[in-house]
Design a protein around this motif. Sequence first.
Motif, PDB file in Angstrom:
ATOM      1  N   LEU A 121       0.798  -1.139  -0.026  1.00 38.54           N
ATOM      2  CA  LEU A 121       0.071  -0.002  -0.100  1.00 38.54           C
ATOM      3  C   LEU A 121       0.819   1.159  -0.022  1.00 38.54           C
ATOM      4  CD1 LEU A 121      -2.666  -0.941   2.407  1.00 38.54           C
ATOM      5  CD2 LEU A 121      -2.921  -0.545  -0.059  1.00 38.54           C
ATOM      6  N   GLY A 122       2.141   1.249   0.771  1.00 40.30           N
ATOM      7  CA  GLY A 122       2.903   2.410   0.717  1.00 40.30           C
ATOM      8  C   GLY A 122       3.510   2.805  -0.580  1.00 40.30           C
ATOM      9  N   THR A 123       3.864   1.670  -1.215  1.00 40.10           N
ATOM     10  CA  THR A 123       4.439   1.656  -2.754  1.00 40.10           C
ATOM     11  C   THR A 123       3.286   2.280  -3.679  1.00 40.10           C
ATOM     12  OG1 THR A 123       5.794  -0.230  -2.366  1.00 40.10           O
ATOM     13  CG2 THR A 123       5.558   0.565  -4.643  1.00 40.10           C
ATOM     14  N   GLN A 124       2.213   1.829  -3.604  1.00 42.06           N
ATOM     15  CA  GLN A 124       1.043   2.512  -4.236  1.00 42.06           C
ATOM     16  C   GLN A 124       1.102   3.962  -3.854  1.00 42.06           C
ATOM     17  OE1 GLN A 124      -2.613   0.123  -3.833  1.00 42.06           O
ATOM     18  NE2 GLN A 124      -1.292  -1.683  -4.185  1.00 42.06           N
ATOM     19  N   ALA A 125       0.669   4.320  -2.859  1.00 40.98           N
ATOM     20  CA  ALA A 125       0.449   5.729  -2.183  1.00 40.98           C
ATOM     21  C   ALA A 125       1.726   6.617  -2.834  1.00 40.98           C
ATOM     22  CB  ALA A 125       0.496   5.641  -0.702  1.00 40.98           C
ATOM     23  N   LYS A 126       2.917   6.195  -2.596  1.00 40.35           N
ATOM     24  CA  LYS A 126       4.181   6.881  -3.149  1.00 40.35           C
ATOM     25  C   LYS A 126       4.205   7.442  -4.391  1.00 40.35           C
ATOM     26  CE  LYS A 126       8.920   7.020  -2.342  1.00 40.35           C
ATOM     27  NZ  LYS A 126       9.395   7.767  -3.702  1.00 40.35           N
ATOM     28  N   VAL A 127       3.439   6.626  -5.406  1.00 39.54           N
ATOM     29  CA  VAL A 127       3.457   6.914  -6.666  1.00 39.54           C
ATOM     30  C   VAL A 127       2.491   8.308  -6.823  1.00 39.54           C
ATOM     31  CG1 VAL A 127       2.310   6.197  -9.044  1.00 39.54           C
ATOM     32  CG2 VAL A 127       3.735   4.672  -7.625  1.00 39.54           C
ATOM     33  N   TYR A 128       1.459   8.382  -6.209  1.00 37.81           N
ATOM     34  CA  TYR A 128       0.465   9.407  -6.206  1.00 37.81           C
ATOM     35  C   TYR A 128       1.132  10.719  -5.373  1.00 37.81           C
ATOM     36  CZ  TYR A 128      -3.295   6.325  -7.604  1.00 37.81           C
ATOM     37  OH  TYR A 128      -4.059   5.353  -8.454  1.00 37.81           O
ATOM     38  N   MET A 129       1.557  10.406  -4.212  1.00 41.13           N
ATOM     39  CA  MET A 129       2.363  11.524  -3.700  1.00 41.13           C
ATOM     40  C   MET A 129       3.625  12.053  -4.277  1.00 41.13           C
ATOM     41  SD  MET A 129       2.353   9.302  -0.068  1.00 41.13           S
ATOM     42  CE  MET A 129       3.183  10.438   0.969  1.00 41.13           C
ATOM     43  N   ASP A 130       4.363  11.214  -4.880  1.00 40.86           N
ATOM     44  CA  ASP A 130       5.599  11.671  -5.651  1.00 40.86           C
ATOM     45  C   ASP A 130       4.979  12.690  -6.918  1.00 40.86           C
ATOM     46  OD1 ASP A 130       7.234  10.670  -4.024  1.00 40.86           O
ATOM     47  OD2 ASP A 130       7.697   8.895  -5.586  1.00 40.86           O
ATOM     48  N   ALA A 131       3.805  12.241  -7.651  1.00 37.04           N
ATOM     49  CA  ALA A 131       3.350  12.960  -8.658  1.00 37.04           C
ATOM     50  C   ALA A 131       2.507  14.240  -8.217  1.00 37.04           C
ATOM     51  CB  ALA A 131       2.113  12.085  -9.395  1.00 37.04           C
ATOM     52  N   GLY A 132       2.312  14.452  -6.598  1.00 30.59           N
ATOM     53  CA  GLY A 132       1.789  15.622  -6.190  1.00 30.59           C
ATOM     54  C   GLY A 132       0.388  15.418  -6.463  1.00 30.59           C
ATOM     55  N   ASP A 133      -0.162  14.269  -6.390  1.00 27.91           N
ATOM     56  CA  ASP A 133      -1.656  13.823  -6.358  1.00 27.91           C
ATOM     57  C   ASP A 133      -2.117  13.422  -5.036  1.00 27.91           C
ATOM     58  OD1 ASP A 133      -1.816  14.581  -9.258  1.00 27.91           O
ATOM     59  OD2 ASP A 133      -1.421  12.543  -9.779  1.00 27.91           O
ATOM     60  N   LEU A 134      -3.460  13.668  -5.019  1.00 26.30           N
ATOM     61  CA  LEU A 134      -4.186  12.899  -3.537  1.00 26.30           C
ATOM     62  C   LEU A 134      -4.250  11.414  -3.609  1.00 26.30           C
ATOM     63  CD1 LEU A 134      -7.177  15.297  -3.077  1.00 26.30           C
ATOM     64  CD2 LEU A 134      -5.135  15.242  -1.864  1.00 26.30           C
ATOM     65  N   VAL A 135      -3.747  10.836  -2.601  1.00 23.69           N
ATOM     66  CA  VAL A 135      -3.883   9.420  -2.792  1.00 23.69           C
ATOM     67  C   VAL A 135      -5.329   9.055  -2.710  1.00 23.69           C
ATOM     68  CG1 VAL A 135      -3.435   7.165  -1.204  1.00 23.69           C
ATOM     69  CG2 VAL A 135      -1.653   9.214  -1.126  1.00 23.69           C
ATOM     70  N   PRO A 136      -5.864   8.012  -3.325  1.00 17.70           N
ATOM     71  CA  PRO A 136      -7.077   7.516  -3.673  1.00 17.70           C
ATOM     72  C   PRO A 136      -7.643   6.987  -2.268  1.00 17.70           C
ATOM     73  CG  PRO A 136      -5.754   6.792  -5.313  1.00 17.70           C
ATOM     74  CD  PRO A 136      -4.985   7.503  -4.482  1.00 17.70           C
ATOM     75  N   ASP A 137      -8.942   7.345  -1.953  1.00 20.53           N
ATOM     76  CA  ASP A 137      -9.560   6.926  -0.778  1.00 20.53           C
ATOM     77  C   ASP A 137      -9.296   5.375  -0.458  1.00 20.53           C
ATOM     78  OD1 ASP A 137     -10.508   9.417  -0.052  1.00 20.53           O
ATOM     79  OD2 ASP A 137     -12.684   8.901  -0.469  1.00 20.53           O
ATOM     80  N   GLU A 138      -9.356   4.548  -1.492  1.00 20.29           N
ATOM     81  CA  GLU A 138      -9.391   3.010  -1.314  1.00 20.29           C
ATOM     82  C   GLU A 138      -8.154   2.815  -0.542  1.00 20.29           C
ATOM     83  OE1 GLU A 138      -9.033   3.724  -6.039  1.00 20.29           O
ATOM     84  OE2 GLU A 138     -10.130   4.534  -4.003  1.00 20.29           O
ATOM     85  N   ILE A 139      -6.772   3.409  -1.197  1.00 25.82           N
ATOM     86  CA  ILE A 139      -5.695   2.948  -0.716  1.00 25.82           C
ATOM     87  C   ILE A 139      -5.602   3.555   0.906  1.00 25.82           C
ATOM     88  CG2 ILE A 139      -3.312   3.697  -0.628  1.00 25.82           C
ATOM     89  CD1 ILE A 139      -3.453   3.553  -3.861  1.00 25.82           C
ATOM     90  N   THR A 140      -6.036   4.881   1.156  1.00 22.54           N
ATOM     91  CA  THR A 140      -5.960   5.350   2.363  1.00 22.54           C
ATOM     92  C   THR A 140      -6.893   4.592   3.397  1.00 22.54           C
ATOM     93  OG1 THR A 140      -5.677   7.786   1.564  1.00 22.54           O
ATOM     94  CG2 THR A 140      -6.401   7.541   3.962  1.00 22.54           C
TER      95      THR A 140
END
Length: 206
Positions: free
Chosen positions: A45-64
């Motif tokens: 989940l952390g790896t998935q979240a980092k992709v969005y965070m590095d792009a400056g996007d909000l992490v999708p609710d389902e991951i959070t």
Amino acid sequence: MRVVLLGPPGAGKGTQAQIIAGELGVPAISTGDIFRANVTGKTELGTQAKVYMDAGDLVPDEITVAMVSDRLAEPDAKAGFLLDGFPRTIAQAEQLRDSLTELDQHLDCVLELVVDEDELVRRLSGRVVVVDGKPVQREDDKPETVRHRLEVYREQTAPLSGWYDQAGLLATIDAIGEIDEVTARALVALGHQRDDDETAEQPTDR
């Protein structure tokens, strides 16, 4: 107890979360800590979240929500927890409710810290950091930026008050005053009595 702590930026949630959780004997769980633990630990989940965070996007609710659910399933949270910073939207609140149902758990209370907006602006815009020995105001603590942050809170998170109120879970307290005063109000709202208060109120032998 299983508690969600609500309140706008500057209401003192972080401080009160730690104190109240200590009084209740449950872990204080913040989404910031959960994100850091997952990203640092390089979980799936952390790896998935980092992709969005590095792009400056909000992490999708389902991951959070999945990260929060994993944290709530850990042994130290089985007897209770205090959630700080989650949920932020009604959609997240609905998913949290479903996740807790799967764990055969439910929220006991949603505690909202209420502070006048002008006071919030005063608190947040009064913060400074020291750079090269000089006090400097951070960009995100400038009055115009603070008011924008509060506007975002009103639009996205404030509706949770009504949603939880309809569910019969909401308790609101005045969060202006000394830290200990606010803590005392919170514990009364939660129906919890401090140990020293309990001792003080024990009947004496006659």
